[in-house]
Design a protein around this motif. Structure first.
Motif, PDB file in Angstrom:
ATOM      1  N   GLU A 264       0.703  -1.310   0.149  1.00  0.00           N
ATOM      2  CA  GLU A 264      -0.178  -0.059  -0.061  1.00  0.00           C
ATOM      3  C   GLU A 264       0.937   1.611  -0.130  1.00  0.00           C
ATOM      4  N   SER A 265       0.332   1.428  -0.900  1.00  0.00           N
ATOM      5  CA  SER A 265       1.079   3.016  -1.282  1.00  0.00           C
ATOM      6  C   SER A 265       0.377   4.380  -1.767  1.00  0.00           C
ATOM      7  N   SER A 266       0.428   5.511  -1.673  1.00  0.00           N
ATOM      8  CA  SER A 266      -0.433   6.707  -1.765  1.00  0.00           C
ATOM      9  C   SER A 266       1.049   8.025  -1.945  1.00  0.00           C
ATOM     10  N   GLY A 267       0.154   9.218  -3.008  1.00  0.00           N
ATOM     11  CA  GLY A 267       1.165   9.573  -3.905  1.00  0.00           C
ATOM     12  C   GLY A 267       0.211  11.241  -4.480  1.00  0.00           C
ATOM     13  N   ALA A 268       0.773  11.728  -4.850  1.00  0.00           N
ATOM     14  CA  ALA A 268      -0.135  13.243  -4.552  1.00  0.00           C
ATOM     15  C   ALA A 268       0.774  14.437  -5.564  1.00  0.00           C
ATOM     16  N   VAL A 269       0.419  14.573  -6.965  1.00  0.00           N
ATOM     17  CA  VAL A 269       1.033  15.872  -7.287  1.00  0.00           C
ATOM     18  C   VAL A 269       0.177  16.903  -7.644  1.00  0.00           C
ATOM     19  N   TYR A 270       0.658  18.215  -7.538  1.00  0.00           N
ATOM     20  CA  TYR A 270       0.083  19.190  -7.592  1.00  0.00           C
ATOM     21  C   TYR A 270       1.000  20.474  -8.515  1.00  0.00           C
ATOM     22  N   ILE A 271      -0.356  21.256  -8.959  1.00  0.00           N
ATOM     23  CA  ILE A 271       0.816  21.883  -9.984  1.00  0.00           C
ATOM     24  C   ILE A 271       0.904  23.662  -9.331  1.00  0.00           C
TER      25      ILE A 271
ATOM     26  N   GLY B 153       3.810  26.630 -13.368  1.00  0.00           N
ATOM     27  CA  GLY B 153       3.270  25.436 -14.073  1.00  0.00           C
ATOM     28  C   GLY B 153       4.415  24.592 -13.431  1.00  0.00           C
ATOM     29  N   GLY B 154       5.155  24.715 -11.974  1.00  0.00           N
ATOM     30  CA  GLY B 154       6.208  23.659 -11.924  1.00  0.00           C
ATOM     31  C   GLY B 154       5.024  22.854 -10.836  1.00  0.00           C
ATOM     32  N   ALA B 155       5.941  21.673 -10.162  1.00  0.00           N
ATOM     33  CA  ALA B 155       5.265  20.661  -9.660  1.00  0.00           C
ATOM     34  C   ALA B 155       5.753  20.440  -8.940  1.00  0.00           C
ATOM     35  N   THR B 156       4.499  19.661  -7.468  1.00  0.00           N
ATOM     36  CA  THR B 156       5.094  19.176  -6.470  1.00  0.00           C
ATOM     37  C   THR B 156       4.867  17.683  -6.028  1.00  0.00           C
ATOM     38  N   VAL B 157       5.873  16.829  -5.500  1.00  0.00           N
ATOM     39  CA  VAL B 157       4.784  15.216  -5.685  1.00  0.00           C
ATOM     40  C   VAL B 157       5.317  15.083  -4.282  1.00  0.00           C
ATOM     41  N   VAL B 158       4.352  14.823  -3.423  1.00  0.00           N
ATOM     42  CA  VAL B 158       3.739  14.609  -2.021  1.00  0.00           C
ATOM     43  C   VAL B 158       4.052  12.990  -2.223  1.00  0.00           C
ATOM     44  N   SER B 159       4.489  11.985  -1.147  1.00  0.00           N
ATOM     45  CA  SER B 159       4.179  10.728  -1.229  1.00  0.00           C
ATOM     46  C   SER B 159       4.137  10.428   0.616  1.00  0.00           C
ATOM     47  N   GLY B 160       3.750   9.287   0.942  1.00  0.00           N
ATOM     48  CA  GLY B 160       3.854   8.808   1.982  1.00  0.00           C
ATOM     49  C   GLY B 160       5.633   8.151   2.900  1.00  0.00           C
ATOM     50  N   ASN B 161       6.488   8.045   2.469  1.00  0.00           N
ATOM     51  CA  ASN B 161       7.327   7.994   2.173  1.00  0.00           C
ATOM     52  C   ASN B 161       8.446   8.089   2.968  1.00  0.00           C
ATOM     53  N   PRO B 162       9.663   7.921   3.751  1.00  0.00           N
ATOM     54  CA  PRO B 162      10.365   8.710   4.449  1.00  0.00           C
ATOM     55  C   PRO B 162      11.625   8.160   3.486  1.00  0.00           C
ATOM     56  N   ASP B 163      12.496   9.111   3.124  1.00  0.00           N
ATOM     57  CA  ASP B 163      13.128   8.986   1.909  1.00  0.00           C
ATOM     58  C   ASP B 163      14.799   8.616   2.287  1.00  0.00           C
ATOM     59  N   ILE B 164      15.013   7.078   2.401  1.00  0.00           N
ATOM     60  CA  ILE B 164      15.790   6.720   2.590  1.00  0.00           C
ATOM     61  C   ILE B 164      17.312   6.470   1.411  1.00  0.00           C
ATOM     62  N   GLY B 165      16.633   6.063   0.627  1.00  0.00           N
ATOM     63  CA  GLY B 165      17.898   5.705  -0.588  1.00  0.00           C
ATOM     64  C   GLY B 165      17.610   6.238  -1.713  1.00  0.00           C
ATOM     65  N   GLY B 166      16.469   7.584  -1.707  1.00  0.00           N
ATOM     66  CA  GLY B 166      16.348   8.497  -3.190  1.00  0.00           C
ATOM     67  C   GLY B 166      15.105   8.080  -3.529  1.00  0.00           C
ATOM     68  N   SER B 167      14.151   8.215  -2.776  1.00  0.00           N
ATOM     69  CA  SER B 167      12.833   7.895  -3.128  1.00  0.00           C
ATOM     70  C   SER B 167      12.757   9.857  -3.798  1.00  0.00           C
ATOM     71  N   ARG B 168      12.944  10.571  -3.197  1.00  0.00           N
ATOM     72  CA  ARG B 168      12.755  11.549  -3.333  1.00  0.00           C
ATOM     73  C   ARG B 168      12.308  12.138  -4.937  1.00  0.00           C
ATOM     74  N   ALA B 169      13.472  11.881  -4.698  1.00  0.00           N
ATOM     75  CA  ALA B 169      14.217  11.901  -6.398  1.00  0.00           C
ATOM     76  C   ALA B 169      13.611  10.684  -7.713  1.00  0.00           C
TER      77      ALA B 169
ATOM     78  N   GLU C 163      14.244  19.702 -12.777  1.00  0.00           N
ATOM     79  CA  GLU C 163      14.433  21.113 -11.470  1.00  0.00           C
ATOM     80  C   GLU C 163      13.089  21.655 -11.529  1.00  0.00           C
ATOM     81  N   ARG C 164      11.857  21.072 -11.925  1.00  0.00           N
ATOM     82  CA  ARG C 164      10.710  22.411 -11.932  1.00  0.00           C
ATOM     83  C   ARG C 164       9.399  21.216 -11.052  1.00  0.00           C
ATOM     84  N   VAL C 165      10.116  20.100 -10.759  1.00  0.00           N
ATOM     85  CA  VAL C 165       9.351  19.110  -9.522  1.00  0.00           C
ATOM     86  C   VAL C 165      10.082  19.436  -8.493  1.00  0.00           C
ATOM     87  N   ARG C 166       9.327  19.189  -7.684  1.00  0.00           N
ATOM     88  CA  ARG C 166       9.927  19.096  -6.403  1.00  0.00           C
ATOM     89  C   ARG C 166       8.811  17.442  -5.379  1.00  0.00           C
ATOM     90  N   ALA C 167       9.961  16.950  -4.579  1.00  0.00           N
ATOM     91  CA  ALA C 167       9.059  15.996  -3.936  1.00  0.00           C
ATOM     92  C   ALA C 167       9.735  16.311  -2.546  1.00  0.00           C
TER      93      ALA C 167
END
Lengths: 82, 762
Positions: free
Chosen positions: B468-475, B479-495, B510-514
């Motif tokens: 089970e996982s969840s993710g969200a994308v907001y603009i 026109g840039g984007a933010t990605v939200v996820s529910g997992n702590p970033d240990i191995g590079g998941s934000r990237a 460069e236009r997307v932040r997680a």
């Protein structure tokens, strides 16, 4: 008929040693019900202690999955997502 | 660096590239906020009183003097927590019960290992908290203890739990014992295969031993907890799964899950060890009593003595083979230390240790055994490195007995697409053969060896996971984007999340932040573990991004007065395909700028329970130099190949492989818990618990095999974080064995042990 199998002794303990079954079932719920009718108590064991793989694909909680006619159904000791 | 020439040609612009890691600058400049960094007004310091005994009945805990000390604001013991039922629960890859988790965070009637928590205090300063701990009087009845697994299995061993009756045996036992469960797996007819001289032309049989090792994360367990007067509880914590922290804290304190909000801090490593709770429920209980926030941080000694290492094990392997190298049967016995409570990863070890091979007759018997050590917790591919040390070493011994190249022997027996794994499932989308051949074709495999240097090869397997996982994308309006996820970033998941979203949206990275959302800001997501996040959370993020694209097309159609079916999304812009309309493409930026006029803010969420994960296969070769005068082993060259599906950010994937190798090398060469006769760990610090550091290792070359992308993931992802810790143990042991001239079957291969083998040979 779905081809059902398991390598776990815990399953054989319910079935008198049998670990391969051919069962006609449209989905996993029906398959579990058929197994339960044959081997009382096995459904709870399968739901709580086992994972299920259907056609080579593991499903963490796939108990409502539809089955194709010749589906491969494998009960595997619980694997969760170190 | 991998040239990725084996990857099929696909038109990907972001996936597969190597952008700068988004968390790098903050981490190297010290600005990242870890678990211990948060400061709140009125915050107290929490400390834990721990058992000095390996096994003792708790007769009473007198906290009156501690409570009376000025500056002490709260004291808790087991009496402050509900007495829970033994309800099964799942943490990372480790199955346990809620009652055991509760008793492990705060001992109830018995202390089961040195370091077991028996009380906790919160005070206005660390000094006062320390003084209060000394004022807590715990009366113990010291009991005999047992540390090693086979001693714990003995009929006359001290029994840790009066209520523990071995599961998995018939008839059910009537006496309590330390064997929590016997797991039995089998297929084919093992006895017949060993009895058949045509199938068992060659037999190898040996006993192997591994030591329990700690995950060794640099950042200790740390949290800040605040229980508000309104019944709302907040926790900021270093964890691999803040949703799991939320659930467990709520259950252990008997409060509604929805009344707990947990935020994952930046994390300094977890490797499975941060998939459970230790301090968090104590901090919340202290905060509830004090009415003030409480911060708790473990010392390194506490981390070693009171948090989970992985199991140590004693294992027996028997293999039968034909003279041509066909392995016909395997009989494996695994005895795993679970620590103080049941739940050693022995079942996973049993399924993984031969999963890379197509062997018709297999029997695995696994014992889950409790003893007076800290409760074992998940550690990177839980169980697989341990069991595979035994089976891979036995395969290496078989190769030597047959006079075969150990790589060719493996190629002859490997699992392929369509093979039925030893645990029953049919493999598809796997590239194990290509992985082994990548090693075979690499110059390392045939390079000459310097004096006193041996070469070892071994393979490894891990299931990987989904869930089970969840993710969200907001603009944003620009026109840039933010990605939200529910997992702590240990191995590079934000990237990787940002990259998959960028690829789907057609935006430059460069236009997307997680970011990582807290438990109140994003849907439920299972822990960051099991090599699942890039796969499962990635699926959720891609689904969310696809919803956004669909919405963007709708908004473009609205502006163009055309049918949305006549709108295509190409390279971050809507294109009208209706030949009757002459419309210039609308970029994401242009659509976002007019979002108010087309329906309001742009964004989408998605939640999945991801199935379709593909397993990971690894093949490693290493060269180890052994100093004949000291027995000290040094890794001089290491090459690791892995079936990775498709790498989203190849540098992170290479880093995962290199990190897994480094930890596996430490496990093979030096790491172990050393106990005295009273069950007290003698090396609870990094000076004496020797993990490899950068200067101990050469550059580890990682080969990414991308010939079998996972067809069930939009970008072909397989998990990559766990398989690479599996082969180093047997590969290093095989290399050292060749230098020593005798098979090294017990880890760690520390200088005294290697020296002893060298001296026995001479």
């Amino acid at each position: 008929m779905a081809q059902v199998r398991s390598i776990a002794q815990s399953v054989r303990d319910f079935t008198g040693g049998q670990d391969r079954f051919d069962i006609a079932a449209g989905n996993l719920r029906e398959l579990l019900a058929t197994l339960e009718a044959r081997y009382p108590g096995i459904e709870e064991h399968l739901r709580t202690a086992m994972s299920v793989a259907v056609d080579g694909e593991l499903h963490p909680d796939g108990w409502n999955l539809p089955l194709r006619r010749d589906a491969e159904v494998v009960f595997i000791p619980l694997i969760a997502g170190g | 660096m991998n040239d990725r020439s084996n990857l099929e040609s696909v038109a990907l612009k972001v996936v597969g590239s190597r952008p700068v890691r988004p968390d790098g600058a903050d981490k190297v400049t010290g600005r990242a906020n870890f678990g211990a960094d948060l400061r709140l007004p009125g915050m107290l310091t929490g400390l834990v009183k721990r058992s000095p005994h390996a096994h003792a009945r708790i007769l009473g805990v007198d906290t009156a003097a501690a409570r009376a000390l000025p500056g002490v604001k709260a004291v808790v013991t087991a009496a402050d927590f509900p007495d829970l039922e033994a309800i099964a629960t799942q943490l990372g890859e480790t199955a346990t019960t809620l009652r055991d988790i509760g008793c492990n965070t705060m001992a109830r009637d018995k202390a089961l290992y040195v370091g077991h928590a028996v009380a906790a205090v919160a005070a206005i300063s660390p000094e006062i908290a320390q003084e209060a701990l000394a004022l807590i009087n715990v009366r113990y009845e010291v009991l005999p203890h047992v540390i090693e697994v086979e001693a714990a299995m003995a009929a006359d061993a001290p029994v840790l739990h009066d209520t523990l009756f071995t599961k998995g045996v018939t008839p059910a036992p009537t006496r309590a014992s330390n064997v929590a469960q016997v797991h039995k797996l089998s297929r084919g007819d093992v006895a017949a295969a060993f009895a058949d001289p045509t199938q068992a032309e060659v037999v190898v049989q040996a006993r192997y031993v591994t030591a329990p090792v700690h995950q060794g994360y640099i950042e200790p367990h740390a949290c800040v907890a605040s229980a508000g007067a309104d019944g709302q509880h907040q926790v900021w914590v270093s964890t691999q799964g803040h949703f799991t922290v939320r659930t467990l804290c709520a259950q252990l304190l008997d409060i509604p899950i929805s009344d707990v909000r947990v935020s994952a801090a930046e994390i300094g490593g977890g490797f499975g060890g941060k998939t459970t709770v230790y301090l968090e429920p104590l901090a919340l209980a202290l905060s509830r009593q004090a009415g003030r926030p409480v911060r708790m941080v473990m010392t390194r000694a506490e981390v070693f003595e009171a948090t989970g290492p992985t199991a140590g094990a004693v294992m027996e392997v028997k293999l039968a083979a034909r003279r041509d190298g066909t392995i016909t049967a395997a009989d494996v016995v695994l005895k795993f230390q679970a620590g103080a409570y049941a739940g050693a990863p022995v079942n996973q070890a049993g399924m993984c240790c031969l999963a890379a091979y197509d062997i018709p007759n297999v029997r695995v018997t696994g014992y889950d055994v409790v003893s007076n050590r800290p409760k074992a917790t998940a550690y990177r591919a839980p169980g697989s490195p341990i069991g595979s040390f035994a089976t891979e070493s036995a395969i290496d011994e078989l190769a030597q007995q047959l006079g075969m190249d150990p790589l060719e022997l493996r190629l002859k027996n490997i699992a392929q697409v369509g093979s039925q794994s030893v645990y029953g499932m049919t493999f598809r989308d796997i590239a194990f053969a290509d992985t082994l051949k990548a090693i075979q074709a690499h110059p390392h495999w045939t390079s000459p060896l310097p004096p006193n240097t041996g070469r070892g090869i071994a393979c490894g397997y891990w299931f990987n996971y989904g869930g089970e996982s969840s993710g969200a994308v907001y603009i944003a309006e620009d026109g840039g984007a933010t990605v939200v996820s529910g997992n702590p970033d240990i191995g590079g998941s934000r990237a990787s999340m940002a990259m998959m979203a960028a690829e789907t949206l057609g935006l430059p990275i460069e236009r997307v932040r997680a970011i990582v959302g807290d438990t109140a800001s994003i849907g439920y997501s299972f822990v960051t573990g099991g090599s699942r996040v890039t796969f499962a959370t990635g699926m959720a993020v891609v689904e969310a991004a696809k919803k956004v694209v669909q919405d963007l097309k709708r908004r473009a159609a609205l502006q163009w007065d055309c049918d949305v079916a006549k709108v295509e999304w190409i390279d971050g812009a809507a294109h009208c395909t209706d030949p009757a309309l002459d419309r210039q493409p609308l970029t994401l930026q242009a659509i976002a700028a007019k979002s108010a006029a087309t329906g309001g803010p742009i964004g989408a969420e998605s939640s999945v329970n991801a199935a379709g994960y593909s397993p990971g296969f690894a093949a490693h070769v290493c060269d180890i130099h052994v100093d004949p005068d000291t027995g000290c082993s040094t890794v001089v060259r290491y090459t690791a190949a892995q079936d990775v599906g498709r790498a989203i950010h190849p540098s992170y994937v290479e880093g995962q492989i290199q990190g897994g190798v480094a930890q596996g090398v430490g496990w093979a060469l030096n790491e172990e818990y050393v106990y005295d006769t009273q069950g007290v760990m003698q090396n609870p610090g990094f000076l004496d618990y020797r993990m490899p550091v950068a200067s101990d290792l050469p550059m580890i070359e990682a080969l990414l095999v991308e010939t079998a992308p996972n067809q069930r993931h939009p970008f072909g992802v397989k998990g990559v974080g766990e398989a690479p810790i599996v082969p180093p143990l047997p590969a290093v042991a095989a290399a050292v064995s060749r230098v020593v001239g005798a098979r090294m079957r017990e880890l760690p291969l520390s200088p005294p042990r290697v020296m002893e083998a060298l001296l026995s040979r001479s």
